[in-house]
Design a protein around this motif. Structure first.
Motif, PDB file in Angstrom:
ATOM      1  N   VAL A  98     -30.941 -14.226   0.716  1.00  0.00           N
ATOM      2  CA  VAL A  98     -30.286 -15.451   0.371  1.00  0.00           C
ATOM      3  C   VAL A  98     -29.402 -15.438  -0.700  1.00  0.00           C
ATOM      4  N   VAL A  99     -29.273 -14.808  -1.805  1.00  0.00           N
ATOM      5  CA  VAL A  99     -28.448 -14.515  -2.906  1.00  0.00           C
ATOM      6  C   VAL A  99     -27.171 -14.087  -2.172  1.00  0.00           C
ATOM      7  N   ALA A 100     -27.293 -13.201  -1.354  1.00  0.00           N
ATOM      8  CA  ALA A 100     -25.934 -12.457  -0.485  1.00  0.00           C
ATOM      9  C   ALA A 100     -25.146 -13.584   0.391  1.00  0.00           C
ATOM     10  N   THR A 101     -26.066 -14.442   1.088  1.00  0.00           N
ATOM     11  CA  THR A 101     -25.518 -15.404   1.741  1.00  0.00           C
ATOM     12  C   THR A 101     -24.863 -16.574   1.071  1.00  0.00           C
ATOM     13  N   PHE A 102     -25.427 -17.111   0.125  1.00  0.00           N
ATOM     14  CA  PHE A 102     -24.807 -18.017  -0.773  1.00  0.00           C
ATOM     15  C   PHE A 102     -23.674 -17.474  -1.400  1.00  0.00           C
ATOM     16  N   ASP A 103     -23.467 -16.341  -1.664  1.00  0.00           N
ATOM     17  CA  ASP A 103     -22.187 -15.642  -2.161  1.00  0.00           C
ATOM     18  C   ASP A 103     -21.200 -15.595  -1.065  1.00  0.00           C
ATOM     19  N   LYS A 104     -21.494 -15.590  -0.201  1.00  0.00           N
ATOM     20  CA  LYS A 104     -20.613 -15.667   1.295  1.00  0.00           C
ATOM     21  C   LYS A 104     -20.116 -16.805   1.361  1.00  0.00           C
ATOM     22  N   ILE A 105     -20.986 -17.743   1.249  1.00  0.00           N
ATOM     23  CA  ILE A 105     -20.518 -19.204   1.566  1.00  0.00           C
ATOM     24  C   ILE A 105     -19.637 -19.566   0.467  1.00  0.00           C
ATOM     25  N   VAL A 106     -19.803 -19.586  -0.729  1.00  0.00           N
ATOM     26  CA  VAL A 106     -18.827 -19.867  -1.777  1.00  0.00           C
ATOM     27  C   VAL A 106     -17.630 -18.926  -1.587  1.00  0.00           C
ATOM     28  N   ALA A 107     -17.589 -17.486  -1.313  1.00  0.00           N
ATOM     29  CA  ALA A 107     -16.316 -16.967  -0.865  1.00  0.00           C
ATOM     30  C   ALA A 107     -15.448 -17.676   0.003  1.00  0.00           C
ATOM     31  N   HIS A 108     -16.061 -18.238   1.036  1.00  0.00           N
ATOM     32  CA  HIS A 108     -15.420 -18.783   2.217  1.00  0.00           C
ATOM     33  C   HIS A 108     -14.895 -20.357   1.813  1.00  0.00           C
ATOM     34  N   PHE A 109     -15.814 -20.965   1.269  1.00  0.00           N
ATOM     35  CA  PHE A 109     -15.642 -22.426   0.981  1.00  0.00           C
ATOM     36  C   PHE A 109     -14.844 -22.757  -0.180  1.00  0.00           C
ATOM     37  N   GLY A 110     -15.107 -21.920  -1.221  1.00  0.00           N
ATOM     38  CA  GLY A 110     -14.662 -22.080  -2.617  1.00  0.00           C
ATOM     39  C   GLY A 110     -15.335 -22.974  -3.561  1.00  0.00           C
ATOM     40  N   LYS A 111     -16.333 -23.485  -3.080  1.00  0.00           N
ATOM     41  CA  LYS A 111     -17.298 -24.644  -3.767  1.00  0.00           C
ATOM     42  C   LYS A 111     -18.592 -24.797  -2.963  1.00  0.00           C
ATOM     43  N   LEU A 112     -19.574 -25.535  -3.646  1.00  0.00           N
ATOM     44  CA  LEU A 112     -20.626 -26.088  -2.797  1.00  0.00           C
ATOM     45  C   LEU A 112     -20.940 -27.414  -3.396  1.00  0.00           C
ATOM     46  N   ASN A 113     -21.225 -28.358  -2.467  1.00  0.00           N
ATOM     47  CA  ASN A 113     -21.553 -29.685  -2.938  1.00  0.00           C
ATOM     48  C   ASN A 113     -22.834 -30.071  -2.316  1.00  0.00           C
ATOM     49  N   GLY A 114     -23.667 -29.394  -1.664  1.00  0.00           N
ATOM     50  CA  GLY A 114     -24.858 -29.944  -1.053  1.00  0.00           C
ATOM     51  C   GLY A 114     -25.680 -28.841  -0.449  1.00  0.00           C
ATOM     52  N   LEU A 115     -26.866 -29.130  -0.291  1.00  0.00           N
ATOM     53  CA  LEU A 115     -28.008 -28.270   0.440  1.00  0.00           C
ATOM     54  C   LEU A 115     -28.940 -29.209   0.970  1.00  0.00           C
ATOM     55  N   ILE A 116     -29.309 -29.035   2.240  1.00  0.00           N
ATOM     56  CA  ILE A 116     -30.376 -29.563   2.917  1.00  0.00           C
ATOM     57  C   ILE A 116     -31.526 -28.485   3.241  1.00  0.00           C
ATOM     58  N   ASN A 117     -32.561 -28.482   2.878  1.00  0.00           N
ATOM     59  CA  ASN A 117     -33.516 -27.524   3.042  1.00  0.00           C
ATOM     60  C   ASN A 117     -34.200 -27.812   4.245  1.00  0.00           C
ATOM     61  N   CYS A 118     -33.908 -27.548   5.282  1.00  0.00           N
ATOM     62  CA  CYS A 118     -34.666 -28.054   6.604  1.00  0.00           C
ATOM     63  C   CYS A 118     -35.636 -26.891   7.303  1.00  0.00           C
ATOM     64  N   ALA A 119     -35.181 -25.705   6.762  1.00  0.00           N
ATOM     65  CA  ALA A 119     -36.145 -24.516   7.369  1.00  0.00           C
ATOM     66  C   ALA A 119     -37.456 -24.875   7.099  1.00  0.00           C
ATOM     67  N   GLY A 120     -38.441 -24.766   8.068  1.00  0.00           N
ATOM     68  CA  GLY A 120     -39.864 -24.770   7.808  1.00  0.00           C
ATOM     69  C   GLY A 120     -40.573 -24.552   9.006  1.00  0.00           C
ATOM     70  N   ILE A 121     -41.939 -24.297   8.841  1.00  0.00           N
ATOM     71  CA  ILE A 121     -42.695 -23.703   9.929  1.00  0.00           C
ATOM     72  C   ILE A 121     -43.939 -24.481   9.806  1.00  0.00           C
ATOM     73  N   MET A 122     -44.827 -24.730  10.858  1.00  0.00           N
ATOM     74  CA  MET A 122     -46.368 -25.102  11.013  1.00  0.00           C
ATOM     75  C   MET A 122     -47.053 -24.011  11.588  1.00  0.00           C
ATOM     76  N   ARG A 123     -48.365 -23.742  10.986  1.00  0.00           N
ATOM     77  CA  ARG A 123     -49.380 -22.954  11.367  1.00  0.00           C
ATOM     78  C   ARG A 123     -50.483 -23.420  11.286  1.00  0.00           C
ATOM     79  N   ASP A 124     -50.903 -24.735  11.938  1.00  0.00           N
ATOM     80  CA  ASP A 124     -52.151 -25.353  11.729  1.00  0.00           C
ATOM     81  C   ASP A 124     -53.415 -24.866  12.265  1.00  0.00           C
ATOM     82  N   GLY A 125     -54.301 -25.305  11.433  1.00  0.00           N
ATOM     83  CA  GLY A 125     -55.685 -24.635  11.899  1.00  0.00           C
ATOM     84  C   GLY A 125     -56.677 -25.399  10.709  1.00  0.00           C
ATOM     85  N   MET A 126     -58.031 -25.389  11.203  1.00  0.00           N
ATOM     86  CA  MET A 126     -59.114 -25.683  10.267  1.00  0.00           C
ATOM     87  C   MET A 126     -59.318 -24.870   9.090  1.00  0.00           C
ATOM     88  N   LEU A 127     -59.751 -24.971   8.084  1.00  0.00           N
ATOM     89  CA  LEU A 127     -60.261 -24.033   6.998  1.00  0.00           C
ATOM     90  C   LEU A 127     -61.215 -23.439   7.716  1.00  0.00           C
TER      91      LEU A 127
END
Length: 253
Positions: free
Chosen positions: A69-98
């Motif tokens: 994660v640290v390395a990827t955000f370094d790459k993003i800023v190296a390419h774009f020069g700035k960062l104005n937003g993040l949407i955290n959409c990554a997620g999973i479900m593993r439903d089940g009863m306790l």
């Protein structure tokens, strides 16, 4: 915030909800960094976004891997020069009863791995990406917005001990970040959808889907484009921070 020529990161951005949000922001002129575990899919998605006349780059990433994660955000800023937003959409479900009980005897339990895997992606992944996005916004003197994705299930839902716990945590982290980061010109917000019309929803058994829809006053699933519209609203409304936007068709839990 003005979206034209801004730079926004979207995790889980190769498909579904993340892709729809990226599309909405790209249509408004934002440049997009897509993050997803599926390397081929995220590269293809970025290529298709570039057809809109914006700069879009795809990065393969497991959001639970701190060093990556640290390395990827370094790459993003190296390419774009700035960062104005993040949407955290990554997620999973593993439903089940306790517990599963038959004839008064416990025959199965939710495993630690089943519980922990959901928290690792939904909570730790959101934390790591949010932390690095905020750091890059400050370091590049870029005012910005962080949007986390919670759920109507954050209030607690049968069969979702792990998922509900993770989405409650995401909502409370958002409030904390909204209060901590405002002094740097960074807003933090959260969207709490009900069930969205994605591949995940379409995998539900028809009787389960019908049962859920009977609890929704609007009697339908949310569309991914409606989620994208909600994200765009949060970005453009400079007084929205530290709050959860419920987008659940009128469900009250």
């Amino acid at each position: 915030m003005e979206l034209q020529n801004s730079v926004v990161v979207v995790t889980g951005g190769a498909q579904g909800l993340g892709r729809a949000m990226a599309e909405s922001l790209a249509d408004a002129g934002a440049n997009i960094a897509l993050l997803d575990m599926q390397e081929d899919a995220v590269s293809q998605a970025a290529e298709e976004l570039r057809a809109k006349g914006i700069d879009a780059q795809g990065f393969a990433l497991n959001v639970t891997d701190e060093d990556a994660v640290v390395a990827t955000f370094d790459k993003i800023v190296a390419h774009f020069g700035k960062l104005n937003g993040l949407i955290n959409c990554a997620g999973i479900m593993r439903d089940g009863m306790l517990l599963k009980v038959k004839d008064g005897k416990v025959v199965d339990k939710m495993s630690k791995q089943q519980f922990q895997s959901v928290l690792d992606v939904n909570v730790t992944g959101t934390f790591l990406c949010g932390r690095e996005a905020a750091a890059k916004m400050i370091e590049t003197d870029s005012k910005g917005v962080i949007i986390n994705i919670s759920s109507v299930s954050r209030a607690g839902n049968m069969g979702q001990t792990n998922y509900s716990a993770s989405k409650a945590a995401v909502a409370t982290m958002t409030v904390s970040w909204g209060r901590e980061l405002a002094r740097f010109g960074i807003r933090a917000a959260c969207i709490a959808p009900g069930l969205v019309d994605t591949a995940m929803a379409r995998q539900m058994r028809p009787e389960m889907l019908d049962k859920f829809l009977s609890t929704v006053p609007l009697r339908r699933l949310a569309q991914v484009e409606e989620m994208g519209h909600a994200a765009k609203y949060i970005f453009e409304n400079d007084y929205f921070t530290g709050r959860v936007l419920e987008l659940d068709g009128g469900v009250r839990v």
